[in-house]
Design a protein around this motif. Structure first.
Motif, short mmCIF file in Angstrom:
data_model
loop_
_atom_site.label_atom_id
_atom_site.label_comp_id
_atom_site.label_asym_id
_atom_site.label_seq_id
_atom_site.Cartn_x
_atom_site.Cartn_y
_atom_site.Cartn_z
N ASP A 1 0.85 -1.13 -0.12
CA ASP A 1 -0.16 -0.11 0.09
C ASP A 1 0.90 1.34 -0.17
N CYS B 1 -12.16 -4.98 0.63
CA CYS B 1 -11.86 -4.99 -0.94
C CYS B 1 -11.44 -6.28 -1.53
N ASN C 1 -7.53 -0.60 -5.94
CA ASN C 1 -7.61 0.23 -4.66
C ASN C 1 -7.12 1.72 -5.10
N SER D 1 -9.08 0.46 1.35
CA SER D 1 -9.03 -1.06 1.44
C SER D 1 -10.14 -1.72 2.00
#
Length: 467
Positions: A53, A357, A410, A431
Motif C-alpha cells: 500500500d 476490498c 484500490n 482497502s
C-alpha cells in the motif's frame, strides 16, 4: 512431533516448487515451532500488504522496493542461505494455508502470498522458472506455431512496447488454457487461438501470479475437505489455528462504521454522498429493478450493517426495496432467514463482518445475468467507463480513474474518493468499503464544522458592528 509426507522433487523444478509451494514439506517439528513459524509468517504477510500500500502511494523504485521486501523476509523468516529458512518458509506457508482454508481471511492470505511471490519473481529469471515447472498447465510455443500465428503474436509485441535488443521468436511466448487467465485476456494482455491463451514475455510474471492464485484456491479447497481428518489426527494444531488473530488489527471487528445507527430513510441520501462505487452500483440497481442477487445481498447487506443499520431497520429496508415484486409473505419465506443469519440470529450465531476490498474483488461475477456485485474497478475499461458515465463522472476524472486501474483497483477507488472529496484528510489507500464511508463522513463533518464556524464568526462581527 508432527510430520507431513512430501513428494520427491526433480532438481529442475526445485526453484519453481519452492516459490509456488506445490510440494508438501517433509519436516519433523513440534507445536512450539509451528506456533512460532505461523506467528512470524502471519506478521510477515501483514507487513507485506502494508508495504505494498505504501509503495502504491509513493513513487517507488524497483531496487529499493526489492530491498524493503527482502528486509521483511529477513526479519520474519531469517536469511535465505540458512538451512532453517527453507523449513520455516515452507512449513509456515502450509500451516497458514490450512488455518485459512475455511476462514473469512482466506482471500487476505491469497492476496498477501501473491504479493510475496510477485516480489520474488522480480528478483528471479522468469523464463527459467516457467520452463522448469509445467505444473500450472503452461507450455512453450513451438517454432511452427509461432510462424503460423506470427501476425497475431506480433500484436502482443507491439502492445508491450519493450524495445528488446533481440530478434523476437517462439521462445518469447508461452501458452496455457484460456480459462486460467480471464483477467489477462480481458485486459488484452493475451490472445486466444483455438482455446489456448498466448502470452508474451512482458506478461510472464502476471501469468505466473494469476495461475498461482488459481492454484491456491484449488489447493485450499482440497485441504478444507481434508480438515476433519487433520482435526482428529492433530487436534492441538486446529486449536492453535483458532488463536491466530485477524489481519490488520488483531481483533475481530463486528462493527466497522462510526458507531452511530442509521435508519432506512438515511440510505438514499448517503448513497449519493458517501457510498463507494461498488455499493452505489448495487444500490442504484436495487432501486431500479427491486432485485439483487444472492451474492449482492451478502455484500451490500453486510456493508449496511457495518455503517450502522440495525437488524429491525434492515428488515424494513429490504422489505421496502423488494416491495415492487415481492409480497410480505413471500419476503418472509425467501429472504428473512438470510438477513437474520447475517446478523448472527440464526445458524452458528456468527455476526458476520462487512466484506473487505480483497474479498469483494475475488467475488466479481464472470457473467452478467443480473449480477451487479463485485468491484467495478476490475471490470474491462469499456465497462468501467460506462459505469462512470452513468454516475456522472466528468471526462477528466474518468480518464484519471481508468488510468489508475492499471496500477490496482484500490488506487483507482482512492483516486475516485479524492475527486469526490477534495482536500480530504485521507492518508492511506482505500482497502475497505466501510473505510470509504467512514472517511466520507469525516470529510462532510469537517465541512459542516467549518461552515458553522464561519457563520459564528460572521454573526459575531455583525453583533460588534451593531454595538
Amino acid at each position: 512431533m508432527l510430520r507431513a509426507a512430501k513428494k520427491k522433487q526433480t532438481p529442475a523444478s526445485n526453484e519453481a516448487s519452492n516459490f509456488l509451494y506445490t510440494n508438501v514439506p517433509d519436516f519433523n517439528c513440534n507445536m512450539s515451532q509451528i506456533e512460532n513459524y505461523c506467528t512470524d509468517r502471519f506478521n510477515l504477510l501483514n507487513e507485506v500488504l502494508k508495504l505494498k500500500d505504501t509503495l502504491l502511494v509513493q513513487k517507488s523504485n524497483t531496487s529499493r522496493d526489492n530491498e524493503d521486501f527482502n528486509n521483511l523476509k529477513k526479519r520474519f523468516l531469517g536469511l535465505e542461505k540458512e538451512e532453517q529458512y527453507k523449513i520455516k518458509d515452507e512449513l509456515s506457508h502450509y500451516c497458514l494455508r490450512l488455518a485459512m482454508c475455511d476462514s473469512e481471511d482466506r482471500n487476505w492470505f491469497i492476496a498477501a502470498e501473491s504479493i510475496l511471490l510477485a516480489n520474488r519473481l522480480n528478483q528471479s529469471n522468469l523464463t527459467s522458472i516457467i520452463s522448469s515447472f509445467k505444473g500450472f498447465g503452461w507450455s512453450p510455443v513451438s517454432q511452427q506455431e509461432y510462424k503460423q500465428h506470427q501476425d497475431d503474436l506480433n500484436y502482443l509485441v507491439k502492445k508491450a512496447n519493450l524495445n528488446l535488443n533481440e530478434v523476437i521468436n517462439n521462445t518469447h511466448f508461452y501458452k496455457l488454457p484460456f480459462q486460467d487467465i480471464p483477467k489477462l485476456i480481458d485486459s488484452k494482455k493475451a490472445i486466444v487461438i483455438k482455446g489456448e491463451a498466448y502470452i508474451y514475455i512482458s506478461n510472464f510474471k502476471e501469468m505466473i501470479i494469476h495461475t498461482y492464485k488459481n492454484y491456491l484456491e484449488f489447493a485450499m479447497d482440497r485441504v478444507k475437505a481434508d480438515k476433519s481428518r487433520i482435526k482428529e489426527e492433530f487436534p492441538e494444531l486446529i486449536q492453535f489455528f483458532k488463536t491466530i488473530p485477524r489481519p490488520g488489527g488483531g481483533t475481530r471487528r463486528q462493527q466497522v462504521g462510526n458507531g452511530e445507527e442509521i435508519r432506512k430513510e438515511d440510505v438514499p441520501p448517503l448513497s449519493k454522498t458517501s457510498f463507494p462505487m461498488c455499493m452505489k452500483v448495487m444500490y442504484d440497481s436495487l432501486v431500479e429493478t427491486s432485485r439483487l442477487k444472492y451474492e449482492g445481498r451478502l455484500q451490500f447487506g453486510s456493508f449496511l450493517k457495518g455503517i450502522g443499520l440495525p437488524y429491525e431497520e434492515s428488515i424494513n429496508f429490504w422489505r421496502m426495496s423488494f416491495s415492487k415484486r415481492v409480497s410480505n409473505t413471500d419476503f418472509d419465506k425467501e429472504y428473512l432467514y438470510n438477513i437474520r443469519h447475517s446478523y448472527g440470529l440464526e445458524g452458528k450465531s456468527t455476526n458476520y463482518s462487512p466484506y473487505s476490498c480483497a474479498k469483494i474483488i475475488s467475488k466479481v461475477p464472470r457473467t452478467g445475468d443480473g449480477q451487479v456485485h463485485g468491484c467495478p474497478y476490475v471490470l474491462s475499461l469499456e465497462k468501467l467507463e460506462q459505469k462512470l458515465l452513468e454516475i456522472g463522472v466528468d471526462d477528466f476524472q474518468r480518464i484519471q480513474i481508468l488510468e489508475a486501474t492499471k496500477t490496482s483497483p484500490n488506487v483507482a477507488c482512492t483516486k475516485h474518493f479524492n475527486f469526490l472529496h477534495p482536500n480530504n484528510t485521507l492518508t492511506k489507500l482505500i482497502s475497505h468499503p466501510n473505510q470509504f464511508y467512514d472517511q466520507s463522513l469525516i470529510f462532510y463533518k469537517a465541512l459542516e464544522e467549518k461552515k458553522t464556524s464561519k457563520q459564528s464568526n460572521k454573526d459575531g462581527n455583525q453583533s460588534v458592528n451593531e454595538k
